[in-house]
Write an enzyme that holds these catalytic residues in place. Structure first.
Site, PDB file in Angstrom:
ATOM      1  N   ASP A 144       0.813  -1.223   0.000  1.00 15.45           N
ATOM      2  CA  ASP A 144       0.000   0.000   0.000  1.00 15.45           C
ATOM      3  C   ASP A 144       0.843   1.268   0.000  1.00 15.45           C
ATOM      4  O   ASP A 144       2.049   1.233   0.225  1.00 15.45           O
ATOM      5  CB  ASP A 144      -0.967  -0.006   1.199  1.00 15.45           C
ATOM      6  CG  ASP A 144      -0.344  -0.607   2.455  1.00 15.45           C
ATOM      7  OD1 ASP A 144       0.888  -0.556   2.591  1.00 15.45           O
ATOM      8  OD2 ASP A 144      -1.092  -1.134   3.298  1.00 15.45           O
ATOM      9  N   ASP A 148      -7.768  -2.522  13.618  1.00 20.67           N
ATOM     10  CA  ASP A 148      -9.140  -2.837  13.214  1.00 20.67           C
ATOM     11  C   ASP A 148      -9.224  -4.157  12.443  1.00 20.67           C
ATOM     12  O   ASP A 148     -10.244  -4.467  11.845  1.00 20.67           O
ATOM     13  CB  ASP A 148      -9.728  -1.690  12.358  1.00 20.67           C
ATOM     14  CG  ASP A 148      -8.965  -1.482  11.048  1.00 20.67           C
ATOM     15  OD1 ASP A 148      -7.943  -2.181  10.820  1.00 20.67           O
ATOM     16  OD2 ASP A 148      -9.393  -0.631  10.252  1.00 20.67           O
ATOM     17  N   HIS A 193      -7.354  -4.976   9.822  1.00 20.31           N
ATOM     18  CA  HIS A 193      -7.058  -4.896   8.384  1.00 20.31           C
ATOM     19  C   HIS A 193      -5.772  -5.621   8.017  1.00 20.31           C
ATOM     20  O   HIS A 193      -4.861  -5.767   8.834  1.00 20.31           O
ATOM     21  CB  HIS A 193      -7.018  -3.438   7.888  1.00 20.31           C
ATOM     22  CG  HIS A 193      -5.871  -2.607   8.381  1.00 20.31           C
ATOM     23  ND1 HIS A 193      -5.988  -1.236   8.579  1.00 20.31           N
ATOM     24  CD2 HIS A 193      -4.590  -2.901   8.715  1.00 20.31           C
ATOM     25  CE1 HIS A 193      -4.829  -0.749   8.991  1.00 20.31           C
ATOM     26  NE2 HIS A 193      -3.967  -1.746   9.083  1.00 20.31           N
ATOM     27  N   GLU A 252      -9.799  -2.002   4.936  1.00 18.66           N
ATOM     28  CA  GLU A 252     -10.506  -1.646   6.161  1.00 18.66           C
ATOM     29  C   GLU A 252     -11.786  -2.477   6.289  1.00 18.66           C
ATOM     30  O   GLU A 252     -12.187  -3.153   5.340  1.00 18.66           O
ATOM     31  CB  GLU A 252     -10.819  -0.138   6.129  1.00 18.66           C
ATOM     32  CG  GLU A 252      -9.582   0.757   6.002  1.00 18.66           C
ATOM     33  CD  GLU A 252      -8.648   0.741   7.222  1.00 18.66           C
ATOM     34  OE1 GLU A 252      -8.568  -0.282   7.916  1.00 18.66           O
ATOM     35  OE2 GLU A 252      -7.987   1.769   7.471  1.00 18.66           O
TER      36      GLU A 252
HETATM   37  C1  F6R Z   1       1.364  -1.562   6.082  1.00 21.54           C
HETATM   38  C2  F6R Z   1       0.075  -2.238   6.139  1.00 21.54           C
HETATM   39  C3  F6R Z   1      -0.702  -2.324   7.402  1.00 21.54           C
HETATM   40  C4  F6R Z   1       0.146  -2.649   8.631  1.00 21.54           C
HETATM   41  C5  F6R Z   1      -0.718  -2.706   9.887  1.00 21.54           C
HETATM   42  C6  F6R Z   1       0.116  -2.915  11.146  1.00 21.54           C
HETATM   43  O1  F6R Z   1       1.955  -1.685   4.807  1.00 21.54           O
HETATM   44  O2  F6R Z   1      -0.361  -2.712   5.140  1.00 21.54           O
HETATM   45  O3  F6R Z   1      -1.712  -3.282   7.251  1.00 21.54           O
HETATM   46  O4  F6R Z   1       0.785  -3.878   8.445  1.00 21.54           O
HETATM   47  O5  F6R Z   1      -1.453  -1.528  10.023  1.00 21.54           O
HETATM   48  O6  F6R Z   1       0.927  -1.804  11.352  1.00 21.54           O
HETATM   49  P1  F6R Z   1       1.949  -1.747  12.564  1.00 21.54           P
HETATM   50  O7  F6R Z   1       2.927  -2.843  12.336  1.00 21.54           O
HETATM   51  O8  F6R Z   1       2.587  -0.398  12.471  1.00 21.54           O
HETATM   52  O9  F6R Z   1       1.147  -1.961  13.811  1.00 21.54           O
END
Ligand code: F6R
Length: 262
Positions: A67, A136, A138, A143
């Protein structure tokens, strides 16, 4: 889906790095799907060390990131291109021309998303996809209520996600509101998927994702549908798991994991 519980965050990140390194050694031209965020930072630190100390060779690898924020260029410190360069690509021998992060500055975002999907397809698909899980539930920025068949597209970020990542931008008001993300369907197409989750704050959502129902509300639950997913967690994040005995038994006895046991 397999679940592996490691004693600490560091051990979980090291095991994840070993799984990626093993893929790259067996398939030097592997197509890697990569994630950003705090959870995966120590994974990349381990891969950099393996590159320097063990000669782990990324020269033929290709990569696609999950992303990117809409409206951020690659030199913005909050962008995921910037994250990937500074946490991994600048320190290993991957050819940066073979690293793709969605272009959040594209004038035609729909075309960018389509081109991204086509580029993955032309590369032969993703061999190993690394993902984290959001507060959440994801994966990528899929989302809650994202279609479980979705492809790369623009998503509105959840306020939960905005709060989760606001620190990188010096406040929620400065955070982008939208992102390009691979879809759940894109992630499910990967040959192998590794979810790394650490810390007690994610224990509840992680248990929902892997032991709860398969549902769009928690898009990480789609990994239950993946052909070959492994979930690597530390003790703190494993706290709410019910089938713990089986997970530990399986990791201890499964021949495939023998080279990875400490
Ligand atoms: C990032 C992504 C997100 C993160 C997730 C966890 O490229 O796709 O899904 O993997 O939000 O983020 P952290 O590791 O910062 O808690």
């Amino acid at each position: 889906m397999e679940v592996i519980i490691q004693p600490t965050r560091e051990a979980a990140a090291l095991l994840t790095a070993k799984v990626i390194a093993d893929e790259v050694r067996k398939n030097p031209s592997a197509v890697l799907g990569l994630a950003t965020g705090a959870t995966v930072e120590p994974v990349y630190a381990n891969l950099i060390e393996m590159h320097h100390k063990e000669g782990l060779d990324f020269s033929l690898c290709k990569s696609f990131n999950l992303d990117e924020y809409v409206g951020l260029s690659g030199d913005h410190p909050g962008s995921y291109r910037y994250f990937m360069n500074s946490h991994l690509f600048d320190h290993i021998n991957i050819d940066k021309r073979n690293t793709r992060v969605p272009n959040g500055m594209a004038s035609d975002l729909a075309a960018e998303c389509l081109t991204y999907e086509e580029a993955i397809w032309h590369a032969g698909g993703i061999d190993l996809q690394l993902v984290g899980i959001g507060m959440d539930g994801h994966i990528g920025f899929n989302e809650p209520m994202s279609s479980l068949q979705s492809r790369t597209r623009v998503k509105q970020l959840n306020p939960v996600t905005i709060r989760q990542n606001a620190g990188y931008f010096g406040g929620a008001d400065k955070m982008p509101r939208r992102a390009i993300t691979m879809g759940v369907g894109t992630i499910l197409d990967s040959q192998r998927c590794v979810l790394l989750a650490t810390g007690s704050a994610k224990a509840e959502i992680l248990a929902e994702a892997i032991e709860g129902p398969f549902c769009a509300r928690v898009t990480a639950s789609a990994l239950q549908w993946h052909r070959r997913a492994v979930v690597i967690v530390d003790e703190a994040c494993a706290a709410n798991l019910k089938n713990r005995e089986y997970y530990d038994w399986s990791f201890a006895h499964e021949p495939e994991w023998a080279p990875f046991r400490g």
